[in-house]
Design a protein around this motif. Structure first.
Motif, short mmCIF file in Angstrom:
data_model
loop_
_atom_site.label_atom_id
_atom_site.label_comp_id
_atom_site.label_asym_id
_atom_site.label_seq_id
_atom_site.Cartn_x
_atom_site.Cartn_y
_atom_site.Cartn_z
N VAL A 27 20.00 -82.83 36.05
CA VAL A 27 18.98 -82.19 35.20
C VAL A 27 17.57 -82.51 35.67
O VAL A 27 16.61 -82.31 34.94
CB VAL A 27 19.16 -82.60 33.71
CG1 VAL A 27 20.49 -82.09 33.18
CG2 VAL A 27 19.07 -84.13 33.54
N LEU A 30 14.44 -80.23 35.25
CA LEU A 30 13.80 -80.03 33.95
C LEU A 30 12.48 -80.77 33.89
O LEU A 30 12.25 -81.73 34.63
CB LEU A 30 14.71 -80.53 32.82
CG LEU A 30 16.09 -79.88 32.69
CD1 LEU A 30 16.87 -80.55 31.57
CD2 LEU A 30 15.97 -78.38 32.44
N ASP A 93 13.31 -82.00 24.10
CA ASP A 93 13.57 -81.10 25.22
C ASP A 93 14.79 -81.56 26.02
O ASP A 93 15.40 -80.76 26.73
CB ASP A 93 12.36 -81.07 26.16
CG ASP A 93 11.09 -80.69 25.40
OD1 ASP A 93 11.08 -79.63 24.76
OD2 ASP A 93 10.12 -81.49 25.44
N GLY A 121 15.54 -73.79 24.86
CA GLY A 121 15.44 -74.01 26.29
C GLY A 121 15.70 -75.43 26.72
O GLY A 121 15.76 -75.72 27.92
N CYS A 123 17.92 -79.22 26.74
CA CYS A 123 19.24 -79.53 27.31
C CYS A 123 19.87 -80.74 26.64
O CYS A 123 19.19 -81.73 26.33
CB CYS A 123 19.07 -79.80 28.81
SG CYS A 123 20.61 -80.18 29.68
N ALA A 175 25.74 -73.16 22.85
CA ALA A 175 24.84 -73.26 24.00
C ALA A 175 24.67 -71.89 24.65
O ALA A 175 25.62 -71.09 24.69
CB ALA A 175 25.38 -74.26 25.01
N ASP A 177 23.94 -71.61 27.85
CA ASP A 177 24.51 -71.80 29.18
C ASP A 177 24.95 -73.26 29.28
O ASP A 177 24.33 -74.14 28.66
CB ASP A 177 23.48 -71.48 30.26
CG ASP A 177 24.08 -71.42 31.66
OD1 ASP A 177 25.31 -71.20 31.75
OD2 ASP A 177 23.34 -71.61 32.63
N THR A 249 26.40 -80.47 30.84
CA THR A 249 25.01 -80.17 30.52
C THR A 249 25.00 -78.85 29.80
O THR A 249 25.67 -77.90 30.22
CB THR A 249 24.13 -80.09 31.79
OG1 THR A 249 24.65 -79.13 32.68
CG2 THR A 249 24.06 -81.45 32.48
N ILE A 251 22.46 -75.95 27.77
CA ILE A 251 21.12 -75.44 27.48
C ILE A 251 21.15 -74.71 26.13
O ILE A 251 22.05 -73.92 25.87
CB ILE A 251 20.63 -74.47 28.57
CG1 ILE A 251 20.67 -75.16 29.94
CG2 ILE A 251 19.23 -73.95 28.26
CD1 ILE A 251 19.77 -76.35 30.06
N LYS A 252 20.13 -74.98 25.31
CA LYS A 252 20.06 -74.31 24.01
C LYS A 252 19.52 -72.88 24.17
O LYS A 252 18.55 -72.69 24.91
CB LYS A 252 19.17 -75.09 23.06
CG LYS A 252 19.15 -74.52 21.65
CD LYS A 252 18.47 -75.44 20.69
CE LYS A 252 18.48 -74.86 19.27
NZ LYS A 252 17.88 -75.79 18.28
#
Length: 252
Positions: A27, A30, A93, A121, A123, A175, A177, A249, A251-252
């Motif tokens: 990650v 990010l 975030d 957006g 994680c 999520a 993704d 992992t 992603i929202k």
């Protein structure tokens, strides 16, 4: 989680920190402004996050006062708080968790709850052990079920995970993704006693807390003796512990 021994946990600091480094590397692209390390323990994983995200405001949380005290002593430049992950207020975030969520129950509800604390957006990055089939861990279950030790009460802590396909289904619902994967690490430990020391600080801890000092010595000695035929001595004199870990992992 009560009764955690930060010093014992850190006896294998390099081995326990490597999965956190591997997860953080996934990650690293990010740019979180606000991040939290859930189940930060003695702060080794929080320090990894500081290396990867030097500009983020990072909070390490753990439900063990012993772990938080050790983290604050070892990493005074970082921020820590004694807190249950489920009580953490939202607005992050990045939520990062290395080898913690297996101690919390009901992942069907827990994971969506954590996702709800993440900004759009953001994680959720998680690593959990999935190592119940390793010979030493199967030996622990066998020994603890025998008459001498069967009266010990099971831990009230979850210390369990679902199957990977079940996490896939959960993340599909909460999520936008996500990725899931596994890694099996091979840790070279100095001797069979080190195998026992590895679990004394984690999985075996709730059972040892129910025994007096002499009984603890007898249980750990039995585990060490019965581990010897399962783990042959390597050419360099150590023993090789396999450790399977599950990552995702989201992603929202």
């Amino acid at each position: 989680m009560s009764g955690w021994d930060a010093a014992l946990y850190l006896r294998f600091q390099q081995e326990r920190t490597q999965p956190a480094r591997d997860l953080a590397a996934r990650v690293q692209s990010l740019k979180p402004a606000q991040a939290a390390d859930i189940g930060c323990g003695p702060g080794n994983s929080t320090a990894v996050l500081r290396e990867v995200f030097p500009n983020a405001h990072i909070l390490g949380i753990d439900s063990s006062e012993n772990m938080i005290a050790k983290a604050q002593k070892e990493h005074p430049e970082l921020t820590f708080r004694c807190c249950d992950a489920r009580e953490l207020e939202g607005g992050y975030d990045l939520l990062f968790s290395n080898a913690c969520l297996q101690w919390l129950p009901n992942h069907e509800r827990l994971i969506p709850l954590l996702m709800a604390k993440i900004n759009p957006g953001g994680c959720l990055a998680v690593q959990m052990p999935m190592n119940t089939e390793e010979p030493f861990f199967r030996l622990m279950v066998e020994v603890l079920s025998e008459p001498r030790w069967s009266g010990l009460q099971p831990s009230e802590e979850a210390n369990a995970t679902l199957e990977p396909a079940e996490y896939h289904a959960i993340l599909s619902d909460c999520a936008s993704d996500f990725s899931i994967w596994e890694v099996k690490y091979y840790h070279l430990l100095p001797d069979h006693k080190a195998l026992v020391d590895w679990v004394r600080g984690t999985r075996l801890r709730p059972y040892l807390s129910q025994l007096d000092e002499q009984e603890q010595k007898e249980l750990t000695a039995e585990l060490e003796a019965r581990a010897k035929p399962l783990y042959p001595i390597q050419k360099n004199g150590g023993v090789l512990l396999g450790f399977r870990r599950f990552f995702f992992t989201a992603i929202k």
